[in-house]
Design an enzyme around this catalytic site. Sequence first.
Site, mmCIF file in Angstrom:
data_model
loop_
_atom_site.group_PDB
_atom_site.id
_atom_site.type_symbol
_atom_site.label_atom_id
_atom_site.label_comp_id
_atom_site.label_asym_id
_atom_site.label_seq_id
_atom_site.Cartn_x
_atom_site.Cartn_y
_atom_site.Cartn_z
ATOM 1 N N PHE A 81 -4.148 3.501 14.634
ATOM 2 C CA PHE A 81 -4.478 4.546 13.675
ATOM 3 C C PHE A 81 -5.605 4.004 12.800
ATOM 4 O O PHE A 81 -5.722 2.788 12.630
ATOM 5 C CB PHE A 81 -3.273 4.873 12.790
ATOM 6 N N ASP A 112 -4.116 -6.293 4.795
ATOM 7 C CA ASP A 112 -5.119 -7.192 5.372
ATOM 8 C C ASP A 112 -5.092 -8.570 4.712
ATOM 9 O O ASP A 112 -5.569 -9.535 5.283
ATOM 10 C CB ASP A 112 -6.517 -6.581 5.226
ATOM 11 N N ASN A 140 0.847 -1.198 0.000
ATOM 12 C CA ASN A 140 0.000 0.000 0.000
ATOM 13 C C ASN A 140 0.880 1.245 0.000
ATOM 14 O O ASN A 140 2.106 1.148 -0.066
ATOM 15 C CB ASN A 140 -0.971 -0.026 1.191
ATOM 16 N N LYS A 191 9.149 -16.628 -11.211
ATOM 17 C CA LYS A 191 8.297 -15.557 -11.749
ATOM 18 C C LYS A 191 7.133 -16.153 -12.543
ATOM 19 O O LYS A 191 7.342 -17.007 -13.411
ATOM 20 C CB LYS A 191 9.136 -14.642 -12.642
ATOM 21 N N LYS A 244 -13.474 0.641 15.408
ATOM 22 C CA LYS A 244 -12.189 -0.082 15.446
ATOM 23 C C LYS A 244 -11.590 -0.033 16.837
ATOM 24 O O LYS A 244 -11.027 -1.019 17.314
ATOM 25 C CB LYS A 244 -11.204 0.553 14.454
ATOM 26 N N LYS A 247 -11.001 -3.591 18.670
ATOM 27 C CA LYS A 247 -9.576 -3.922 18.809
ATOM 28 C C LYS A 247 -9.078 -3.636 20.232
ATOM 29 O O LYS A 247 -7.884 -3.729 20.499
ATOM 30 C CB LYS A 247 -8.746 -3.155 17.777
HETATM 31 O O1 PMT Z 1 3.192 6.183 6.497
HETATM 32 P P1 PMT Z 1 2.629 7.485 5.970
HETATM 33 O O2 PMT Z 1 2.858 7.632 4.485
HETATM 34 O O3 PMT Z 1 3.097 8.662 6.763
HETATM 35 O O4 PMT Z 1 1.029 7.417 6.126
HETATM 36 C C1 PMT Z 1 0.468 7.432 7.409
HETATM 37 C C2 PMT Z 1 -0.745 6.489 7.505
HETATM 38 C C3 PMT Z 1 -1.890 7.014 6.654
HETATM 39 C C4 PMT Z 1 -0.370 5.077 7.057
HETATM 40 C C5 PMT Z 1 -1.132 6.466 9.046
HETATM 41 O O5 PMT Z 1 -1.491 7.769 9.449
HETATM 42 C C6 PMT Z 1 -2.312 5.519 9.296
HETATM 43 O O6 PMT Z 1 -3.466 5.868 9.205
HETATM 44 N N1 PMT Z 1 -1.968 4.240 9.643
HETATM 45 C C7 PMT Z 1 -2.958 3.155 9.814
HETATM 46 C C8 PMT Z 1 -3.394 2.696 8.465
HETATM 47 C C9 PMT Z 1 -4.297 1.491 8.528
HETATM 48 O O7 PMT Z 1 -3.860 0.442 8.216
HETATM 49 O O8 PMT Z 1 -5.473 1.704 9.013
HETATM 50 P P2 PMT Z 1 -6.580 0.521 9.184
HETATM 51 O O9 PMT Z 1 -7.809 1.274 9.444
HETATM 52 O O10 PMT Z 1 -6.537 -0.433 8.043
HETATM 53 O O11 PMT Z 1 -6.095 -0.265 10.495
HETATM 54 C C10 PMT Z 1 -6.463 0.146 11.799
HETATM 55 C C11 PMT Z 1 -5.389 -0.221 12.784
HETATM 56 O O12 PMT Z 1 -5.224 -1.635 12.807
HETATM 57 C C12 PMT Z 1 -4.025 0.355 12.460
HETATM 58 O O13 PMT Z 1 -3.416 0.811 13.657
HETATM 59 C C13 PMT Z 1 -3.261 -0.815 11.863
HETATM 60 O O14 PMT Z 1 -1.849 -0.738 12.144
HETATM 61 C C14 PMT Z 1 -3.882 -2.004 12.577
HETATM 62 N N2 PMT Z 1 -3.885 -3.241 11.793
HETATM 63 C C15 PMT Z 1 -4.501 -3.312 10.590
HETATM 64 C C16 PMT Z 1 -4.505 -4.500 9.885
HETATM 65 C C17 PMT Z 1 -3.871 -5.629 10.437
HETATM 66 N N3 PMT Z 1 -3.833 -6.796 9.790
HETATM 67 N N4 PMT Z 1 -3.278 -5.551 11.624
HETATM 68 C C18 PMT Z 1 -3.284 -4.368 12.328
HETATM 69 O O15 PMT Z 1 -2.748 -4.292 13.434
#
Ligand code: PMT
Length: 403
Positions: free
Chosen positions: A322, A277, A208, A287, A336, A340
């Site tokens: 985040f 995810d 991503n 390849k 979330k 979580k």
């Molecule tokens: O890195 P930059 O370019 O500065 O960009 C910053 C950012 C946009 C990546 C950052 O500010 C941000 O929003 N990070 C979280 C992005 C994200 O994956 O959001 P989510 O809504 O999909 O996940 C929610 C939370 O679950 C996050 O804290 C994530 O780390 C966590 N997660 C998600 C999926 C997964 N399989 N395991 C997780 O722990």
Amino acid sequence: MKDCDIVVGVTGGIAAYKSAALCSQLVKTGARVHVILTRAAAKFITPLTFQSITKQPVAVDIFDESDPSVIRHIHLADLADVFVVAPATADIIAKAAWGLADDMLSTTLLATTAPVVFAPAMNVHMFAHPAVQENIARLRARGCVFVDPGEGPLACGYTGKGRLAEPDEIAGVVEAVLGRRRDMAGMRLLVTAGATREPFDPVRVLSNRSTGKMGYAVAEAARDRGAEVMLVAGPGELPPPGGIRVLRVETALEMLDAVLENLPDCDVLVKAAAVSDYRPATVHTSKVKKTDGPVVVEFVRNPDILMEVARRRRADQVIIGFAAETDDVEKNARDKMEYKNLDYIVANDVSMPGAGFGTDTNVVTIYGRDGTARALPPMSKREVADCLLDVVVRARGGVKQES
Ligand code: PMT
């Protein structure tokens, strides 16, 4: 600010006279104030004015080494608990942004490791010029704090944004910056940053747009406030920050292992990483050749790292996620946080300009399990990091002493 050493740099603008009032205010708090004037500033106001107010020698010339026991610019740089430049001209902002050191003030600024506060003052068009704004953004990203100029009639005859902020406001910011100094000493932070990369074959990956800037900003801000920081970082271009242990990972499964292994030893987990995810169900060792028709790739779910953390966390740990959202930001973020089992969630609407992936700035709201919501205006990722860490320090019960 009692017993603090504050270095005040004064540069050459008509607002230099206001910095005498600023110094007077800082001295009244019990701080020792050490002034450096540029040669241009000394055309507007004399060193004697500052010496009389601060009862300290005033530095102008880098070659004026009257005390042979010290090298003056290094001594002042090391002494500073905080460094303030007020007024800050376009020239000193540019020098600081690009690391130029050709006089007493710029050289001392380059040598200091203290937090730096700039209070710009200049003509409205100069302040709005992209070169000045880019230099300010560069310094903000590095952790420097800016006290924005006020609007009104300027000495140059224009009316607009460019007047030096009032001494009261600058002194308030200096006090806040001093309050943050080492307020995280003794805390152990685990921070994740960047994207994960899920291999499909030796050439192709699923990933991503995360660059790691947000997570690195949190790690650096916490380090600067005295915390012991470990950063679990996905692949990316950013150089490893000094003074921080960095664990490099590639995939979500590797990030999961790194987080769970280090979770017991942290007081605070900040999960700024954008974790994939899904991952391809099959990882090909050679390849995969292209064909004329469409290709169907099967993906399987990656574990949710925060859900695994929720099962193992201790009650005394602060866990922060985040949320990168485009619609229904508050509802999605709060949901979330609930499922979580997070203490806080930082929601960014990644469809907004200046927010989210790859930018140096972000626009976020910090939601708390206790029902609080703190909406921050657009600011650099480093400033977002400091506001988030203010919340962490409060949640951990204020300033902790170093063990
Ligand atoms: O890195 P930059 O370019 O500065 O960009 C910053 C950012 C946009 C990546 C950052 O500010 C941000 O929003 N990070 C979280 C992005 C994200 O994956 O959001 P989510 O809504 O999909 O996940 C929610 C939370 O679950 C996050 O804290 C994530 O780390 C966590 N997660 C998600 C999926 C997964 N399989 N395991 C997780 O722990």
